[in-house]
Design an enzyme around this catalytic site. Structure first.
Site, PDB file in Angstrom:
ATOM      1  CG  PHE A  39      10.439  17.938  55.427  1.00 54.62           C
ATOM      2  CD1 PHE A  39       9.512  18.755  54.796  1.00 54.62           C
ATOM      3  CD2 PHE A  39       9.974  16.827  56.127  1.00 54.62           C
ATOM      4  CE1 PHE A  39       8.149  18.476  54.858  1.00 54.62           C
ATOM      5  CE2 PHE A  39       8.617  16.547  56.201  1.00 54.62           C
ATOM      6  CZ  PHE A  39       7.702  17.368  55.551  1.00 54.62           C
ATOM      7  CB  ILE A  77      13.844  17.639  59.934  1.00 56.76           C
ATOM      8  CG1 ILE A  77      12.358  17.948  60.144  1.00 56.76           C
ATOM      9  CG2 ILE A  77      14.682  18.895  59.789  1.00 56.76           C
ATOM     10  CD1 ILE A  77      11.783  18.960  59.231  1.00 56.76           C
ATOM     11  CB  CYS A  78      18.081  16.937  55.983  1.00 52.48           C
ATOM     12  SG  CYS A  78      19.870  16.893  55.804  1.00 52.48           S
ATOM     13  CB  VAL A  79      20.641  16.272  61.200  1.00 53.11           C
ATOM     14  CG1 VAL A  79      21.700  15.489  60.436  1.00 53.11           C
ATOM     15  CG2 VAL A  79      21.267  16.929  62.423  1.00 53.11           C
ATOM     16  CB  ALA A  82      17.645  20.867  60.607  1.00 53.85           C
TER      17      ALA A  82
END
Lengths: 130, 119, 102, 102, 119, 130
Positions: A39, A77-79, A82
């Site tokens: 994501f 989830i891409c940090v 995010a």
């Protein structure tokens, strides 16, 4: 066949998350492997457990969590994306000195390396977005 | 395993963050020793325009990243000739040295890559 | 009543400007912001269409968005006026209402 | 290597289809999904352009997206094949890679 | 104070949620006793297509809302003739009775309203 | 002059929130009144206090909160749009039986009536979006 799927938009505003979900469900039903769902961009908004859509509509986030539980799917989830958009797990909450976290079950937060590694290890990258 | 990765950039900078967040992917990709090419078509060519000054909109100016790619061994940058022409851009308007390709040559470029990233 | 039309998308990417120009009335105004500013450039494939529209409609362009994208006033078609955010505010008052082409 | 191109935007709204057709190679395929399905309709202003492109390229259209928007198979141009999500998956395997025109 | 409000719908349904979330605004607006007109131009005309069946995409089918508008005294629905023609649509393809206007007449419609909502 | 501003996109992915912020700042600097800022669609994502953008970038959410504090701005998040997207205050958290809330200071959650009322009471509606 091994797939990696990239999702670039959050739930509800665009069909992105719906199309990706239907594609992944169909691929799994056919016995293919989905190595990872990554994501990115506003796609990280798929990972918040705080959503409460109307009863007569689909619950995009719950649906991801259920699919992950059933098929041991890796929802990443891409940090960096995010952090910009306010999606946190408990570890990120502590690290960033925030007072709450909102990551939904079945998702994990990690770096862009997970996308590249997934692309290297997969046969196909399929991108859903706006 | 080394894959030939093509990063296709089709959007203007600042109006959306795709250009900015594509740069992050390219830099990480370079660390994985993949064979990386960047392609700028459609409004993506505007990403490379020189003299960007974001003071007035208070957003981060990331255009220097394109010149820094070389340090990360990201050296294959291609732009569409037709996209430049339609937008009144010349090669000297760009912030970095690129190879200008015709749209026909770009078809072959897409053809010979293993994976295509879309931004 | 006069209308200030705002266009925030590149004419190369989306149909916003084209739609706007189809419905804009003589004496109204179009303000190009965000990626919409690309429509104001000289030597593009939209220059002719813009020149025709400029005969009937006042065109403005948001300077901070223009500069962010690397273009100075000399690259803008003659007859398009540059405004800053304060000028944007003034325009929304000068015209009776605002229509956003999103 | 062959490419499956996916187009998810209406050709009336965005340039995705137009760009895709500019770069698509003979023998490759285009799959229309989401709002992209409108390009497959008969009697639109894009019908001629589509007919020309169909001489060199295989066109597919996602049936669930078509039905959601109120169109049955009879409204689709001859020569465009309808697929469901399982067919979408098959196409991504049949072609060597996927290029998303977002 | 009664204002003449024009809701301009320019997007197709389902690809984005603008159409769905515009309906909510219209219904709330009707409760405020405002003078409401709905205009469908560009891909907005696709919102009114009959026979929508979202079973296969598992999204909420909201097309019945347009026929329900009448109960909320939202009765002025206009569509662009030119937008219909470009998209191969006829009046009988639509889920609700509307007034078909030329783009020139729509210019006047926009002109005479106090406020324009954009979706 | 009295303005009501509608914001349709979240922070970072689109320039929407930046343009709206700059416009509102300019209007306030000129002595105009901004009756209300209404966040709709993905615009509700402007109201999460959990964002942590990179240090060298602007902080879109903090900037809204600061502007609200300085000018007593009314920042309203649409409740229906917010429920779909996971933006909650403490009251919504309790009502929806969630375990965390994420609304940023200076924002409040309310209904679409606030948009319509604001339009009725204002001289100009200006919409920012994608």
């Amino acid at each position: 066949m091994k797939f990696i799927i990239q999702v670039n938009k959050g739930p509800y505003q665009h069909q992105t998350a719906d199309s990706a979900y239907q594609f992944i469900s169909a691929a799994l039903a056919k016995g293919h492997e989905v190595l990872r769902v990554f994501f990115y961009h506003d796609g990280v908004n798929n990972g918040t457990r705080l959503t409460a859509p109307p009863q007569d509509d689909r619950n995009v986030v719950h649906r991801w969590s259920a699919l992950a539980a059933e098929h041991d799917l890796d929802l990443v989830i891409c940090v960096a994306a995010a952090q910009r958009r306010g999606i946190l797990d408990e570890r990120e909450m502590n690290r960033l000195d925030k007072d709450a976290h909102n990551l939904a079950p079945g998702f994990r937060i990690s770096g862009l390396g997970q996308l590249i590694e997934g692309v290297v290890l997969s046969d196909r990258l399929v991108v859903f977005g706006d | 395993m080394i894959k030939k990765c093509l990063y296709v950039n089709r959007r203007a900078p600042y109006g959306t963050s795709y250009a900015l967040e594509a740069i992050d992917v390219v830099l990480i990709g370079s660390a994985f020793d993949q064979d990386i090419s960047l392609l700028f078509i459609d409004d993506g060519v505007f990403q490379l325009k020189s003299d960007q000054d974001t003071t007035g909109i208070e957003m981060k100016n990331f255009s220097s990243a394109y010149s820094a790619f070389e340090m990360y061994d990201v050296e294959k940058l291609y732009v569409s000739k037709e996209a430049m022409t339609a937008r009144g851009l010349k090669k000297r308007d760009l912030v970095v040295d690129v190879e200008v390709l015709s749209d026909n040559a770009i078809k072959d470029l897409m053809d010979e890559h293993d994976v295509i990233f879309s931004f | 009543m006069s209308i200030l039309h705002t266009v925030n998308k590149s004419p190369f990417e989306k149909n916003n400007l084209e739609s706007c120009l189809r419905y804009v009335k003589s004496g109204s105004a179009v303000l190009l912001i965000e990626d919409g500013i690309y429509a104001a450039l000289k030597n593009t494939c939209f220059e002719k269409e813009m020149a025709t529209a400029m005969k009937e409609v006042n065109f403005y362009c948001l300077a901070p968005d223009m500069k962010a994208r690397g273009f100075s006033e000399s690259k803008i078609m003659d007859g398009i006026k540059m405004v800053d955010y304060a000028g944007f505010v003034d325009l929304t008052i000068e015209y009776d209402k605002v229509q956003a082409w999103l």
